[in-house]
Design an enzyme around this catalytic site. Structure first.
Site, PDB file in Angstrom:
ATOM      1  N   LYS A 109      -5.889 -35.110  -9.280  1.00 28.03           N
ATOM      2  CA  LYS A 109      -7.271 -35.300  -9.749  1.00 28.03           C
ATOM      3  C   LYS A 109      -7.379 -36.441 -10.741  1.00 28.03           C
ATOM      4  CE  LYS A 109      -9.575 -30.955  -8.895  1.00 28.03           C
ATOM      5  NZ  LYS A 109     -10.416 -29.886  -9.413  1.00 28.03           N
ATOM      6  N   LYS A 192      -7.015 -32.558   2.122  1.00 28.99           N
ATOM      7  CA  LYS A 192      -7.549 -31.201   2.078  1.00 28.99           C
ATOM      8  C   LYS A 192      -9.084 -31.243   2.183  1.00 28.99           C
ATOM      9  CE  LYS A 192      -7.538 -29.288  -1.957  1.00 28.99           C
ATOM     10  NZ  LYS A 192      -7.250 -28.698  -3.261  1.00 28.99           N
ATOM     11  N   LYS A 195     -14.646 -29.989  -2.014  1.00 31.97           N
ATOM     12  CA  LYS A 195     -16.046 -30.195  -2.434  1.00 31.97           C
ATOM     13  C   LYS A 195     -16.243 -31.596  -2.977  1.00 31.97           C
ATOM     14  CE  LYS A 195     -16.391 -25.411  -3.946  1.00 31.97           C
ATOM     15  NZ  LYS A 195     -15.412 -24.927  -4.921  1.00 31.97           N
TER      16      LYS A 195
HETATM   17  P1  TYM Z   1     -11.533 -23.866  -5.859  1.00 28.70           P
HETATM   18  O1  TYM Z   1     -12.913 -23.690  -6.383  1.00 28.70           O
HETATM   19  O2  TYM Z   1     -11.050 -25.258  -5.629  1.00 28.70           O
HETATM   20  O3  TYM Z   1     -11.367 -23.088  -4.492  1.00 28.70           O
HETATM   21  C1  TYM Z   1     -11.680 -21.692  -4.385  1.00 28.70           C
HETATM   22  C2  TYM Z   1     -10.691 -21.030  -3.435  1.00 28.70           C
HETATM   23  O4  TYM Z   1     -10.687 -21.701  -2.163  1.00 28.70           O
HETATM   24  C3  TYM Z   1      -9.371 -22.112  -1.827  1.00 28.70           C
HETATM   25  N1  TYM Z   1      -9.456 -23.415  -1.144  1.00 28.70           N
HETATM   26  C4  TYM Z   1      -8.964 -23.652   0.073  1.00 28.70           C
HETATM   27  N2  TYM Z   1      -8.314 -22.863   0.959  1.00 28.70           N
HETATM   28  C5  TYM Z   1      -7.944 -23.424   2.131  1.00 28.70           C
HETATM   29  N3  TYM Z   1      -8.220 -24.718   2.471  1.00 28.70           N
HETATM   30  C6  TYM Z   1      -8.871 -25.541   1.627  1.00 28.70           C
HETATM   31  N4  TYM Z   1      -9.146 -26.796   1.970  1.00 28.70           N
HETATM   32  C7  TYM Z   1      -9.270 -25.014   0.355  1.00 28.70           C
HETATM   33  N5  TYM Z   1      -9.928 -25.545  -0.719  1.00 28.70           N
HETATM   34  C8  TYM Z   1     -10.018 -24.552  -1.619  1.00 28.70           C
HETATM   35  C9  TYM Z   1      -8.641 -22.255  -3.148  1.00 28.70           C
HETATM   36  O5  TYM Z   1      -7.249 -22.127  -2.979  1.00 28.70           O
HETATM   37  C10 TYM Z   1      -9.237 -21.119  -3.955  1.00 28.70           C
HETATM   38  O6  TYM Z   1      -8.591 -19.911  -3.651  1.00 28.70           O
HETATM   39  N6  TYM Z   1      -8.492 -23.089  -9.738  1.00 28.70           N
HETATM   40  C11 TYM Z   1      -9.302 -22.445  -8.722  1.00 28.70           C
HETATM   41  C12 TYM Z   1     -10.323 -21.480  -9.288  1.00 28.70           C
HETATM   42  C13 TYM Z   1      -9.802 -20.479 -10.229  1.00 28.70           C
HETATM   43  C14 TYM Z   1      -9.036 -19.324  -9.910  1.00 28.70           C
HETATM   44  C15 TYM Z   1      -8.816 -18.670 -11.144  1.00 28.70           C
HETATM   45  C16 TYM Z   1      -8.532 -18.813  -8.717  1.00 28.70           C
HETATM   46  C17 TYM Z   1      -9.988 -20.482 -11.576  1.00 28.70           C
HETATM   47  N7  TYM Z   1      -9.415 -19.386 -12.134  1.00 28.70           N
HETATM   48  C18 TYM Z   1      -8.048 -17.472 -11.201  1.00 28.70           C
HETATM   49  C19 TYM Z   1      -7.784 -17.626  -8.778  1.00 28.70           C
HETATM   50  C20 TYM Z   1      -7.567 -16.987 -10.005  1.00 28.70           C
HETATM   51  C21 TYM Z   1     -10.040 -23.505  -7.948  1.00 28.70           C
HETATM   52  O7  TYM Z   1     -10.307 -24.597  -8.424  1.00 28.70           O
HETATM   53  O8  TYM Z   1     -10.481 -23.081  -6.752  1.00 28.70           O
END
Ligand code: TYM
Length: 329
Positions: A109, A192, A195
């Site tokens: 990032k 990947k 968003k």
């Molecule tokens: P975030 O908002 O990027 O994504 C949310 C969830 O979606 C999954 N994900 C994907 N899975 C498969 N293919 C993809 N291209 C893809 N893009 C995203 C992510 O693995 C995630 O499960 N850091 C986390 C949010 C978070 C969190 C937490 C998660 C904050 N605190 C505590 C679990 C526990 C994040 O940015 O997810």
């Protein structure tokens, strides 16, 4: 009953990667686990943001998650529950710079211009550990990209326990789906689905109309070869592999089974079948999302009630952690 925690950034509408990597599993797990699902709005400040867009997108993501089948009593936004920030600070002081330096997501990032990124982006994984451990959650359903962050959360928990001389925080277990744990961009099979990709065509979002879904799949990048009969034939063909994996995950079938069905065919027929499958599952979610978006007061009420429950669970745990580190009350 084991406690499950997971989160999603409300930085835009959830996409197909979020759905297959996480949300779909959340819906299944809530049937027999004590679950909390969190819109991690504090994490959304780690990259440049607009307050108006954050408000809008938090509500839109709430609507999307409810439309996908998430139980409204388990959903809330992170900033409404102070336990996250309080434990997050303690973890900033437990975690080591050397550990954070290894985080690949920060490197991706921040890119080359590290000096100009927020300190929040750097310590983000500490807050993520606090998100989970403030509830003593032991199971965390996520996509593959979060694996390293969860290993760090376990390192933090162990160091805290060791330093304080008590087994206070439990070990957490990532729940990563066997298929489609990393859905790739529709425009570039090496990136990947995300968003933050500037191209709308790179992702299917959960409030896309049936027409938009079909268009995006039709335009998705592929190659000129027909579909192979076996997985080995997908070597060096990341876009083909991605679309087939999405098909398999959406239909609940194995990749081998899907390859047998489409073996030798061109992408035209396959893409039509994939678009139909996606529309069948996602168009009702999109319709329900739009309906829910018309009642913002209801969405606010869901978040407030969810936060109340999350406060009740996390308060005693974080108060105890504060006592253990030596804070007076
Ligand atoms: P975030 O908002 O990027 O994504 C949310 C969830 O979606 C999954 N994900 C994907 N899975 C498969 N293919 C993809 N291209 C893809 N893009 C995203 C992510 O693995 C995630 O499960 N850091 C986390 C949010 C978070 C969190 C937490 C998660 C904050 N605190 C505590 C679990 C526990 C994040 O940015 O997810």
């Amino acid at each position: 009953m084991q406690r499950v925690f997971s989160g999603i950034q409300p930085t835009g509408i959830p996409h197909l990667g979020n759905y297959l990597g996480a949300i779909r599993n959340w819906v299944t797990l809530q049937k027999d686990h004590d679950c909390l699902f969190c819109l991690v709005d504090m994490h959304s400040l780690t990259m440049p943001w607009s307050p108006e867009a954050l408000r809008e997108q938090t509500l839109a993501s709430t609507a999307c998650l409810l439309a996908s089948g998430i139980d409204p009593t388990r959903l809330y936004n992170q900033s409404a529950v102070s336990a996250h920030a309080r434990l997050g600070w303690i973890f900033n002081c437990v975690s080591r710079l050397g550990w954070l330096n290894r985080m690949t997501q920060f490197k991706d990032k921040a890119g080359k211009n590290r000096e100009n990124h927020s300190a929040g982006l750097y310590v983000y994984p500490n807050l993520m550990a606090a998100d989970i451990l403030a509830f003593h959650a032991t199971r965390v359903p996520v996509g593959d990209d979060q694996r390293q962050h969860l290993e760090l959360a376990n390192d933090i928990a162990q160091k805290f326990n060791h330093d304080m001389g008590v087994e206070f925080f439990p070990l957490i277990e990532p729940l990563i789906p066997p298929h489609a744990a990393r859905v790739m961009s529709l425009r570039d099979g090496s990136k990947k689905m995300s968003k933050s990709d500037p191209s709308d065509q790179s992702r299917i979002i959960l409030n896309d109309t049936a027409d938009a879904i079909t268009q995006k799949i039709r335009k998705a990048r592929t190659d000129a070869e027909p579909l192979p009969s076996e997985e080995a034939g997908l070597e060096g063909r990341p876009e083909a592999r991605n679309l087939l994996t999405i098909y398999a995950a959406m239909s609940g079938r194995t990749l081998a089974d899907v390859l047998t069905q489409f073996s030798g065919q061109g992408f035209g027929t396959f893409k039509q079948a994939l678009a139909d499958l996606l529309v069948e599952t996602l168009a009702p979610v999109a319709d329900e999302t739009r309906r829910l978006m018309d009642d913002k007061a209801h969405l606010m009420q869901v978040l407030r009630q969810g936060a109340e429950r999350a406060r009740a669970v996390s308060e005693p745990i974080v108060s105890e952690a504060e006592k253990l580190v030596g804070f007076l009350r």
